[in-house]
Design an enzyme around this catalytic site. Structure first.
Site, mmCIF file in Angstrom:
data_model
loop_
_atom_site.group_PDB
_atom_site.id
_atom_site.type_symbol
_atom_site.label_atom_id
_atom_site.label_comp_id
_atom_site.label_asym_id
_atom_site.label_seq_id
_atom_site.Cartn_x
_atom_site.Cartn_y
_atom_site.Cartn_z
ATOM 1 N N GLN A 78 65.916 52.072 23.251
ATOM 2 C CA GLN A 78 67.260 51.863 22.700
ATOM 3 C C GLN A 78 67.177 51.672 21.183
ATOM 4 O O GLN A 78 66.994 50.565 20.693
ATOM 5 C CB GLN A 78 67.936 50.651 23.351
ATOM 6 C CG GLN A 78 69.379 50.528 22.924
ATOM 7 C CD GLN A 78 70.100 49.410 23.654
ATOM 8 O OE1 GLN A 78 69.574 48.773 24.543
ATOM 9 N NE2 GLN A 78 71.327 49.186 23.245
ATOM 10 N N PHE A 79 67.347 52.782 20.451
ATOM 11 C CA PHE A 79 67.212 52.749 18.995
ATOM 12 C C PHE A 79 68.252 51.866 18.316
ATOM 13 O O PHE A 79 68.058 51.413 17.200
ATOM 14 C CB PHE A 79 67.252 54.161 18.409
ATOM 15 C CG PHE A 79 68.615 54.798 18.403
ATOM 16 C CD1 PHE A 79 69.420 54.703 17.279
ATOM 17 C CD2 PHE A 79 69.086 55.493 19.505
ATOM 18 C CE1 PHE A 79 70.682 55.291 17.261
ATOM 19 C CE2 PHE A 79 70.331 56.083 19.494
ATOM 20 C CZ PHE A 79 71.132 55.974 18.366
ATOM 21 N N THR A 80 69.343 51.541 19.011
ATOM 22 C CA THR A 80 70.407 50.746 18.389
ATOM 23 C C THR A 80 70.024 49.283 18.185
ATOM 24 O O THR A 80 70.750 48.543 17.525
ATOM 25 C CB THR A 80 71.714 50.828 19.213
ATOM 26 O OG1 THR A 80 71.461 50.301 20.524
ATOM 27 C CG2 THR A 80 72.215 52.258 19.312
#
Length: 147
Positions: A78-80
Site C-alpha cells: 500500500q504505497f499510500t
C-alpha cells in the site's frame, strides 16, 4: 519502511470481485517502502511483527504473539502509507518508493515473514478490495526509521 498491522478474525483480498487470498485468525499487514529502505529495515519489521504480543492469553490479556497462536498473515502492499498531506488537499506520494524497486522489497518482506508465519499476499500494484474483520480493534503502526 512503514507497516500498519491489524489483528483480524477473518480477512480476504479480492481482485476483480474474486477472492484472491483469505486468512482466518491472524494479522493483516499493509506495507510501504521509501528511498533508502534495505534488508535491515525488513528484518527489523519482521522481527517486531512476529513477536508483537497482541493476542489474548487464557486470561484475556494481550500477551501472546502470532507465533504462539498459530495465526496467519495477509500481506498487502500500500504505497499510500507514505502520503504527504502537508500541502493542499491532494496527497503527494513522492516519498513512496517507485514500483520497480518497491516490489523487490515487498517480495523479500513476504519471504522473510513466511519463514516464521504462513503468509498470503495480494498482488503488488493491483486494484484490490481488502475486507478485514478487525479483532479488538487492534491496529499498530511501525516505521523502521523510528527504532
Amino acid at each position: 519502511m512503514k507497516v500498519v498491522i491489524q489483528r483480524s478474525n477473518n480477512s480476504n483480498v479480492k481482485i476483480d470481485n474474486k477472492i484472491y487470498n483469505e486468512i482466518d485468525k491472524g494479522l493483516v499487514i499493509f506495507s510501504c517502502f521509501t528511498e533508502g529502505d534495505t534488508i535491515e529495515d525488513i528484518n527489523y519489521i519482521v522481527k517486531k511483527i512476529v513477536n508483537l504480543r497482541i493476542f489474548d492469553d487464557e486470561n484475556g490479556v494481550m500477551n501472546k504473539s502470532i507465533i504462539e497462536t498459530n495465526g496467519e498473515i495477509l500481506s498487502i502492499s500500500q504505497f499510500t502509507l507514505f502520503a504527504d498531506t502537508k500541502k493542499g488537499n491532494r496527497p503527494s506520494y513522492s516519498k513512496a518508493l517507485n514500483g520497480n524497486e518497491a516490489i523487490k522489497l515487498y517480495d523479500k518482506f513476504n519471504e522473510e515473514l513466511n519463514k516464521n508465519i504462513h503468509t498470503l499476499t495480494g498482488v503488488f500494484g493491483a486494484e484490490m478490495q481488502v475486507n478485514i474483520q478487525n479483532d479488538g480493534p487492534v491496529t499498530i503502526i511501525i516505521d523502521s526509521k523510528n527504532k
